[in-house]
Structures are given as structure tokens and as C-alpha cells.
Design a protein around this motif. Structure first.
Motif, mmCIF file in Angstrom:
data_model
loop_
_atom_site.group_PDB
_atom_site.id
_atom_site.type_symbol
_atom_site.label_atom_id
_atom_site.label_comp_id
_atom_site.label_asym_id
_atom_site.label_seq_id
_atom_site.Cartn_x
_atom_site.Cartn_y
_atom_site.Cartn_z
ATOM 1 N N ARG A 161 -20.472 4.169 4.093
ATOM 2 C CA ARG A 161 -20.442 5.462 4.273
ATOM 3 C C ARG A 161 -21.301 6.164 4.723
ATOM 4 O O ARG A 161 -21.050 7.599 5.230
ATOM 5 C CB ARG A 161 -19.855 5.628 2.687
ATOM 6 C CG ARG A 161 -18.804 7.324 2.271
ATOM 7 C CD ARG A 161 -19.330 7.692 1.715
ATOM 8 N NE ARG A 161 -18.921 8.771 0.778
ATOM 9 C CZ ARG A 161 -18.210 9.890 0.597
ATOM 10 N NH1 ARG A 161 -16.903 9.489 0.118
ATOM 11 N NH2 ARG A 161 -18.508 11.049 0.247
ATOM 12 N N ASN A 206 -10.984 4.167 7.288
ATOM 13 C CA ASN A 206 -10.894 4.597 5.520
ATOM 14 C C ASN A 206 -12.352 5.312 5.555
ATOM 15 O O ASN A 206 -11.515 6.067 4.437
ATOM 16 C CB ASN A 206 -11.175 2.723 5.110
ATOM 17 C CG ASN A 206 -9.750 1.777 5.244
ATOM 18 O OD1 ASN A 206 -8.339 2.352 5.331
ATOM 19 N ND2 ASN A 206 -10.520 1.178 4.985
ATOM 20 N N ILE A 207 -12.949 4.995 6.010
ATOM 21 C CA ILE A 207 -14.175 5.757 5.407
ATOM 22 C C ILE A 207 -14.286 7.791 6.124
ATOM 23 O O ILE A 207 -13.990 8.343 5.430
ATOM 24 C CB ILE A 207 -15.956 6.151 6.309
ATOM 25 C CG1 ILE A 207 -16.196 3.951 5.449
ATOM 26 C CG2 ILE A 207 -16.989 6.225 5.473
ATOM 27 C CD1 ILE A 207 -17.241 3.255 5.901
ATOM 28 N N ARG A 210 -11.338 8.822 6.551
ATOM 29 C CA ARG A 210 -10.426 9.259 5.538
ATOM 30 C C ARG A 210 -11.002 9.830 4.072
ATOM 31 O O ARG A 210 -10.717 10.988 3.849
ATOM 32 C CB ARG A 210 -8.919 8.523 5.253
ATOM 33 C CG ARG A 210 -8.151 9.026 4.497
ATOM 34 C CD ARG A 210 -7.147 8.289 4.186
ATOM 35 N NE ARG A 210 -7.495 7.136 3.470
ATOM 36 C CZ ARG A 210 -7.504 5.801 3.167
ATOM 37 N NH1 ARG A 210 -7.277 4.978 4.920
ATOM 38 N NH2 ARG A 210 -7.933 5.150 2.588
ATOM 39 N N ARG A 211 -11.646 9.118 3.554
ATOM 40 C CA ARG A 211 -12.338 9.620 2.301
ATOM 41 C C ARG A 211 -13.131 10.924 2.405
ATOM 42 O O ARG A 211 -13.494 11.444 1.985
ATOM 43 C CB ARG A 211 -13.301 8.763 1.538
ATOM 44 C CG ARG A 211 -12.552 7.605 0.181
ATOM 45 C CD ARG A 211 -12.889 6.250 -0.322
ATOM 46 N NE ARG A 211 -12.097 5.152 0.920
ATOM 47 C CZ ARG A 211 -13.597 4.356 1.391
ATOM 48 N NH1 ARG A 211 -14.309 4.300 1.117
ATOM 49 N NH2 ARG A 211 -12.734 3.274 2.040
ATOM 50 N N LEU A 212 -13.893 9.928 3.406
ATOM 51 C CA LEU A 212 -15.311 11.560 3.946
ATOM 52 C C LEU A 212 -14.167 13.361 3.781
ATOM 53 O O LEU A 212 -15.050 14.087 3.776
ATOM 54 C CB LEU A 212 -15.553 11.596 4.964
ATOM 55 C CG LEU A 212 -16.945 10.531 4.616
ATOM 56 C CD1 LEU A 212 -17.991 9.770 5.486
ATOM 57 C CD2 LEU A 212 -17.791 10.780 3.726
ATOM 58 N N GLU A 248 -11.094 14.257 2.818
ATOM 59 C CA GLU A 248 -10.503 14.575 1.417
ATOM 60 C C GLU A 248 -12.127 15.181 0.858
ATOM 61 O O GLU A 248 -11.276 15.666 0.083
ATOM 62 C CB GLU A 248 -10.693 13.259 0.396
ATOM 63 C CG GLU A 248 -8.541 12.574 1.235
ATOM 64 C CD GLU A 248 -8.350 10.922 1.026
ATOM 65 O OE1 GLU A 248 -7.496 10.719 1.033
ATOM 66 O OE2 GLU A 248 -9.341 10.929 -0.074
ATOM 67 N N ASP A 249 -12.712 14.307 1.005
ATOM 68 C CA ASP A 249 -13.853 15.129 -0.113
ATOM 69 C C ASP A 249 -15.002 16.103 0.455
ATOM 70 O O ASP A 249 -16.214 16.784 0.145
ATOM 71 C CB ASP A 249 -15.068 13.824 -0.479
ATOM 72 C CG ASP A 249 -14.926 12.519 -0.999
ATOM 73 O OD1 ASP A 249 -13.803 12.959 -1.345
ATOM 74 O OD2 ASP A 249 -15.415 11.685 -0.953
#
Lengths: 408, 408
Positions: free
Chosen positions: B15, B47-48, B50-52, B54-55
Motif C-alpha cells: 500500500r 485493490n490497493i 480502491r482502498r486509497l 475510499e480513504d
């Protein structure tokens, strides 16, 4: 740009971590102890150990039963003799050779004086001979040899494995030593600078220390330094780190009363010391005819005379000590590393005279004495650099490197 | 002992690798480009990312359609202003302050002269003030601030965040600067040596280079060096690397005709230069009364007079240049690093006079010139160390470190 990592690389890295922990344990290490020291799960350790045993690189020792404990402790050890490395130190005056097993234990060592002016082809032949003889004498099978590490005087071109033009090896102009020795021996060959190899050997023998930092100062026919910081052997942009002979450490009085700056090399290396001694009549020699071999002989006799209290020779050794102190203080202040390891043939001769004075002389010049100076002798004496050459091969073949986790 | 790694640590590391690649891209980077630059699989990158998103630390820019290609390229960029760092450089004569966004772009900078003898409490108050004002002026929300990095003169005790007793800050005896500033600002605070911070700032602005190596030489009220080797900022055993003021660079003629060795500090720092100029009558001042402020003023006037061709002042600047050349050559030879970055207020004043001569003077003393010397000016001028302080905070908070893979 930083690179990511993945599970295949992770597996290889963890296998190397476990193997390294087994290799560095003096009397074997159990699976339970491996879990503790590596931080891996019991399941992961168990799987890796099973595969290392199947691959015949480690083995179990006899179980040790402790009263009151249920399960016996089974020490795991490296099948050390199955993976062996050779190290050779090419010094302008001497060839030293060691054979190490995978635990880093010494299986064999030898040392031979070199002819006055050794040619590259002669040197390659001598290296191949001493490698062959050492392996035979140590009773090592050829296919157990991981490789041969050569420690040579700089400057070097590491990418091509070339010795460029070392000041004390006249006629050596861009010699492709690595490929020549590979052809002559059939072995995988690594080449590195003598002081860097020596620092590697010292770091190896300090494997118990957590990420050691030290400066290795080599005083031989020339003077140089190897630098280890936080467990990392520093190499510089071209693997030629450690040229300290040109550091100014004072001034000298020339013939005719002229003053000139005195460099660390001039203050300490036997040729310069003996030439000055001949100029001032302390030794009976023609100052213009001092070569490496003559310098070594006269330097030894100056040290013997200093031992017996000869005032002029005591003062010569004091001058070397003062020069070393000034140069080492500059290194300690620049690098903020307070452990200094001394080695090399010329150092070995003056060590007992210089050691009582050196720490105080250096300490007086330390800018930020946040920790006291620690001055130590090289652990392997004249075999330090050869041992370092062999250790480089073990490191390259067997040790886990965090960078190995990065995808390339 | 080496430590293993596992999948949880791996996820966090990857990440950070992806975020770092996005942060360092000037104009955004697509998922496809991330796969290429990080070596990770398309699925992992996806995946990473998408999460970054979202955050809320990165975001997508407008898609870019290329004729003939099916899918548009969607650049990903850091939401830079959501993560900000402050850097402060405490120089004995001046306080500089910068605010950087997460991309390393400058949001604000300021510079204030300090009173002649600044007390620790005054300094803490001034640091808190300039931090507060800079954040307000830059329009940054408080909760977007990752932390404050202070670059201070050494020696320092980094473990306790203490300034020990810097020669040019009289009365500063073991000042717990880090905790005092944390109390005064409420921010997370990092403390590092000025030259190391400056080297960090320079390494940051060379992020395009693959693992850069360079020596940063700071010439201000004192002289010091930061060292970056293979992309790693070297720190030494106590984070006090870079004390080069005591390197001997020649000899000086004292009053009464006595000769003494001349150190790099004596050759270059304004107090020593101006004191010698006063002793020889080149400037009209009492040699025993030259403090930091007076030295700065007289040093500036000497440089102006040298600009107009005043022979005595030209010779003074030449003497500084020769001293620098000798000292820098020693560093280049010792460390085998051929890129030298010059900075600091005293350097800025003599740069245009010294630069035409310096490379040749250094080159003539290089032992193993395997690559030519590259001499550069610091990219940020007087803000280099403050920018480095802010960059340290970004590095500590956001960058991937391979060592982060190891279990602790």
C-alpha cells in the motif's frame, strides 16, 4: 521508484532467514528458538526446516532431554562442509588464502610471499594454485564450493571485475582479474576492494552484534578504510570507498628547511616512513631505492629498535601514532562511528607500541564524544581480508537481504 | 538476527509503495503504469487503489482518451492538501519555515532573523509562532498536518530529542527541544541535524534519480556535511554524522610568524575568516569582538569588495575556495561519491566567485577519478534544511521502507 513484493519472493526470503539463523548459531538452534528469533509462525518454521533437511543443507543433532520438560530440544545445525567458500587476499607483497565452511568456520589457511614485482598472469596462476591446494588440503569436494572471493588493492572496476592501476602493483593496467581467475579455476568469482573485504570479514565475525557500526583501518603497504554502518557495508558509487591516504594530518620538515603538509599515507606507510628515516640517517639505506620489500624489512627493524628503547626509532613510531590519531579522529567525527578496528601488516608491527597512546590521542580530538571510543584489533590478524573475501561469497549465496524481497 | 516477514506486513508495505508512486508522479499515474512501476499484479494494484480512494488520500483525475486506443487512461493523484507537513530550520542567526503538501510541493515559506543570543524558550516560542502563522497563511486545516520536522545544529541526542551544546548557541545545554516544541504546538515533532535534514531535502528533490549518491556540504556559521549513499541518508551511530570542521586543509601563518595547521572550519567559517581579516587589517574591526552577527556583516562586505576586484578580498575568497577544495577532495576520496551539492548562507555569498575554480581544484586531488566530479548548488537555497525537515515528516509518515517488512 520503489518496488512491491509478493508471496513467492516472501517464501524465498523466509527460507534464507531461517537458514541464516541456523548457520549463525554456534551450537545449533531448535524449531522453538527459531520461531522466537525470526518472528515467523511455528507452522512456517516447521515447513521451511523440513524442506532444508530434505535439501541436505541442514540436519538434526541428537535430541537433548531436560528433566521436568516433556518434549526434547532438537538442535538444528548446518551441514557446514556441504557448502564451502574460498577467500584470497592479493596484497602487493603477499598472497593469503582461506577456506570457510557455511558456518564461517575456518577449514584451512595459507600465506605465501609474492615475488618483488608480480605480473598479472603470475598472480592468476598463484591464485589458482593456492585455491586448488587449499581445497585438496581441506578435503573439500569440488561441487561443495560456492565460489571464490578475491580481495584486491583498489581502484577496481567492480562491474567488469577489473583491477585498474593499483599504485603498488606497477604494470597492472586494467587487468580483468575476475574473468581470468574464473577461467583458471572454473569457479564463480567475486572481486572486491581489500579494505571492503576486510570490513566484511570483521562484520561477519561480529554477527552476534545487532547491526554493528565500525571503521576498519588497514595499515599495510598502503593505508585504507572500510566502513560498516548499521550492519551495512558501505561501498561508494564505484565500490572504491576508503581512500584515506590523502587526509592531511600535520606538516613535515623537508630537506632545506621547507615545510610541507604531511598526509596520512606519508605519515604511516612503510615506504614513506623508511624513506624519511634513510634521509635523516636513522637507517643506513639510499632513500631513493626504497621499494615495497626493502621498506618492509627496514620498517620491521625500526620497530624492533623502538622495542629496545632506541630514542630515534621510538620517536618515529610516535610520529606514526600521532598521524594515525589525527586521521582516525577525522573519520570518527565525519562518520559518527566510535568503534575503530585496526589491522594490516604494518599495524601489527606497531600495535603494542601505539595502542597505549592512540585512544587518548583520538579522544582528545573527538568533536561530539557521545559515546567513548572503542579501539580493537582485527579478529583474524593478517587473514582478515581473505576471510572477508570468503565471507562475501557466503553472504552473496546464503544470506537474506531485505532488498531480495523487492521484485526485479 | 534477521527477522522474517508475513502477509499482513506485506499488505501495508505494498500500500505504501503504491501511494509513494502516486505521490512522486508529477502529473498523475494510471493503474496500468502502477503495475509496470511497482511490479505488483493488476489485481493487487486495483485493490490497493480502491482502498486509497475510499480513504480519501488519492483521487482520480479526468479520463484521458487517446485516438485508436480503447480504454481511457485515468491518472491517479494524491489529494495533496489533505496531508501536509511543516519544516523549521533553526540556524544560530535565522529561523526558516516551510509548509509542504503530500506531493512535496511548497505551500508556504518564511524566514526571520533571530536575536543575537536566542534562548531555548525564545526559540520554542518563535518556532510555535512561525508554524502557526505559516499554516494559517497557507490555509491548511489543523487535522491535515502530519507533523513538524525541526532541523537544528548538532550535536543532538535524537533518542531523547535533545540539543546538546551547539558551539554557536551559547547557553544551550541539553535542551529537550522536541518535547518543548511538541508541548507548544500540539504537533508530532521530529528533530534531526541540520545537514542531515538538508541532505534529506536534496534527496527528496532528486526523487527522479534511482538511488542517488551525493555529499551535501553546508557552509554557514559553521561547516558540516550530509551524506546520501545509494538513496540512503546516512546518520552515523548517534545521528551526528558530518562533522568536517576539524579536517586539516593546510597551514596558516600566525602573528609572530608561527605556523599552525589550518582546519576546514577555520578556512571557511565567517567568524574565522573575518577574525583573520581584522588581524591583518583588511577589515577595520577589533579581532577579539567578532560574533556571529558581526561576522555575517563583515563577511558580506568582504565578498562585495572581492566582486569589485579588491585584491586582498579576492585573495581571501581564493583562500576559502582552496580550503573547500582540499576538504571536499578528502570527502570524495574517502566516500567514493562524486556528486557534491553546495549550500548554506556563506556559500551563497561566495558561490559565483568559487564555482569557476572549485571543480578543477578538487579534480586535481581525486585519487581514483572513475567518474568526473559533479558540483551543484542546493536546489532550495536557504530553505533546503527547512524543506528537509518537512520531507523527513513525509518520509516517516508515508514512504515505504523495506525494513518495514521485517517483523518487530
Amino acid at each position: 521508484m520503489s518496488r512491491g513484493s509478493n508471496i513467492t519472493r516472501l517464501g524465498g526470503f523466509n527460507r534464507a532467514v531461517v537458514f541464516d539463523a541456523v548457520r549463525r548459531s554456534r551450537f545449533g538452534i531448535s524449531r522453538v528458538e527459531l520461531v522466537e528469533s525470526t518472528g515467523l509462525t511455528a507452522q512456517t518454521v516447521s515447513n521451511i526446516v523440513r524442506r532444508l533437511i530434505e535439501d541436505q543443507v541442514i540436519e538434526e543433532r541428537e535430541p537433548i532431554f531436560s528433566p521436568g520438560r516433556g518434549k526434547p530440544r532438537i538442535p538444528l545445525v548446518v551441514r557446514a562442509a556441504t557448502q564451502v567458500s574460498v577467500g584470497v587476499h592479493l596484497d602487493p607483497a603477499r598472497l593469503t588464502c582461506v577456506v570457510l565452511d557455511a558456518s564461517g568456520d575456518l577449514l584451512h589457511r595459507s600465506s605465501t610471499a609474492l615475488p618483488h614485482t608480480v605480473t598479472p598472469d603470475d598472480a592468476v596462476g598463484l591464485i589458482a594454485d593456492c585455491t586448488h591446494r587449499s581445497l585438496v588440503d581441506a578435503g573439500v569436494e569440488r561441487d561443495a564450493v560456492l565460489g571464490l572471493g578475491i580481495a584486491a588493492p583498489g581502484p577496481l572496476d567492480i562491474t567488469t571485475g577489473t583491477v585498474i592501476n593499483p599504485p603498488l602493483l606497477p604494470g597492472w593496467e586494467r587487468v580483468a582479474l575476475r574473468s581470468k581467475v574464473r577461467e583458471a579455476t572454473g569457479l564463480r568469482v567475486l572481486l572486491d576492494k581489500d579494505v571492503t573485504a576486510a570490513a566484511t570479514g570483521e562484520a561477519w565475525s561480529r554477527a552476534h552484534a545487532d547491526r554493528p557500526s565500525f571503521i576498519f583501518v588497514y595499515v599495510g603497504a598502503g593505508i585504507g578504510a572500510g566502513i560498516v554502518m548499521d550492519g551495512v557495508i558501505l561501498r561508494g558509487s564505484h565500490n572504491n570507498i576508503g581512500e584515506i591516504g590523502d587526509l592531511i594530518v600535520g606538516e613535515s620538515l623537508e630537506e632545506g628547511g621547507r615545510r610541507r603538509v604531511l598526509t596520512l599515507g606519508q605519515a604511516c606507510d612503510p615506504i614513506s616512513v623508511v624513506t624519511r628515516a634513510a634521509q635523516s640517517g636513522v637507517v643506513d639505506a639510499d632513500p631513493s631505492l626504497i621499494d615495497v620489500a626493502a621498506a618492509e624489512a627496514y620498517f620491521t627493524s625500526i620497530c624492533h629498535r623502538a622495542d629496545t628503547g632506541d630514542a630515534e626509532c621510538v620517536e618515529i613510531v610516535r610520529g606514526i601514532t600521532r598521524g594515525l590519531a589525527r586521521g582516525i579522529a577525522a573519520l570518527v567525527n565525519l562518520l559518527d562511528v566510535q568503534t575503530v578496528v585496526m589491522g594490516g601488516p604494518a599495524w601489527n608491527r606497531i600495535a603494542h607500541l601505539a595502542l597505549p597512546q592512540l585512544p587518548e590521542l583520538i579522544g582528545a580530538r573527538m568533536v561530539a564524544p557521545l559515546s567513548p571510543l572503542t579501539l580493537q584489533a582485527a579478529t583474524e590478524g593478517e587473514f582478515t581480508a581473505a576471510r572477508g573475501g570468503a565471507a562475501m561469497v557466503l553472504d552473496a549465496s546464503l544470506s537474506p537481504h531485505a532488498s531480495a524481497l523487492l521484485l526485479v
